[in-house]
Design an enzyme around this catalytic site. Sequence first.
Site, PDB file in Angstrom:
ATOM      1  N   CYS A 101       0.840  -1.499   0.006  1.00 48.15           N
ATOM      2  CA  CYS A 101      -0.081  -0.174   0.029  1.00 48.15           C
ATOM      3  C   CYS A 101       1.101   1.157  -0.194  1.00 48.15           C
ATOM      4  O   CYS A 101       0.419   1.965  -1.423  1.00 48.15           O
ATOM      5  CB  CYS A 101      -0.750   0.231   1.277  1.00 48.15           C
ATOM      6  SG  CYS A 101      -1.569   1.366   1.204  1.00 48.15           S
ATOM      7  N   CYS A 199      -6.507  -4.291   6.689  1.00 51.81           N
ATOM      8  CA  CYS A 199      -7.430  -3.142   6.771  1.00 51.81           C
ATOM      9  C   CYS A 199      -8.530  -3.804   5.809  1.00 51.81           C
ATOM     10  O   CYS A 199      -9.831  -3.104   6.739  1.00 51.81           O
ATOM     11  CB  CYS A 199      -7.137  -1.603   6.628  1.00 51.81           C
ATOM     12  SG  CYS A 199      -6.442  -2.067   4.279  1.00 51.81           S
TER      13      CYS A 199
END
Length: 373
Positions: A101, A199
């Site tokens: 990410c 997440c």
Amino acid sequence: MRVLAAMSGGVDSAVAAARAVEAGHDVVGVHLALSRMPGTLRTGSRGCCTIEDSMDAQRAANVIGIPYYVWDFSERFKLDVVDDFIAEYSAGRTPNPCMRCNERIKFAALLEKALSLGFDAVCTGHYATILTDADGNRELHRSAAWAKDQSYVLGVLTTEQLAHAMFPLGATPSKAEVRAEAAARGLAVAAKPDSHDICFISDGDTRGWLSDHVEHAPGSIVDRDGAVVGSHDGAVGFTVGQRRGLALGVPDAGGRPRFVLEVRPRTNEVVVGPREALALARISGERFSWAGLPPADPTTPFRCEVQIRAHADPVPAEAFVHTEGGRSELVVVPDAPLIGVSPGQTAVVYVGTRVLGQCTIDRTVSAVPATVG
């Protein structure tokens, strides 16, 4: 400078944005919408980048007094992070989605868009420090607060990305100080819990999530010599170093507990053995990069420290770049064997406090020859 502040909805990014404003920069806040699942909300401290987080970020931007936008990066996030996560596990590796990410979303896609819109830098709430050497070259270093240092997850940043990165929290001695500052500024996120886990797997059940996204079939659990010692319902989700959940029917000859040593997707086998077999004498990876200037001659072995998890202790080592057949890889040889490291993980190389570079581990060499068990 014109600064784009990435605001996750947490306390760190909110205080980082406020500090950027105080430093005299022209700051705009942006929250990245990474999921197309409306109604998804944080549960306790699990998950991040939810609708709730977006609202928290907007309230913080309002208090700070900066413009605020939400940018939809959900498709890019799915392709570069979620799909990569699935592909890596399907190949028997253990990926780190936070590294991907940072590499592909926050400091690639986001920075690319920021620069195209005329911004000079992207500001985040990471705990890391950027220093400049005598010749003006930027270097990534550990933060002042060892316990909260996040330089490991930023090890994927390149020289060009460092040139446009800003980490206002790098010199802050503790997270408690950041929370106190947030409260003093009137930011409602001052007491908000930190997010944990992956997440996009908000309940923390990685293996359960993978079972819904990856094809799996029953297979064998074997020892290092290939003898069948048990069975599994699906190899995906087993990780190197795992001990629990194996339910083996054949005990180790010496009565020792067995650990997962390797996952073989092609044969659908999980290899197990004694704990000492987890010790690795060498790791290497072809997907490597330098965070700033590389060593003058990276093919000559140099002293360093290697860290293989975000919260692991660094280990003294020697590293070098090896090239053969037109293919180059970063090789790391630790002074003492590394325990429980899996292909797919990221090895970040430090020289002192400086992050020199990183590699995604492709190959490992055991410090213990194969034996029965």
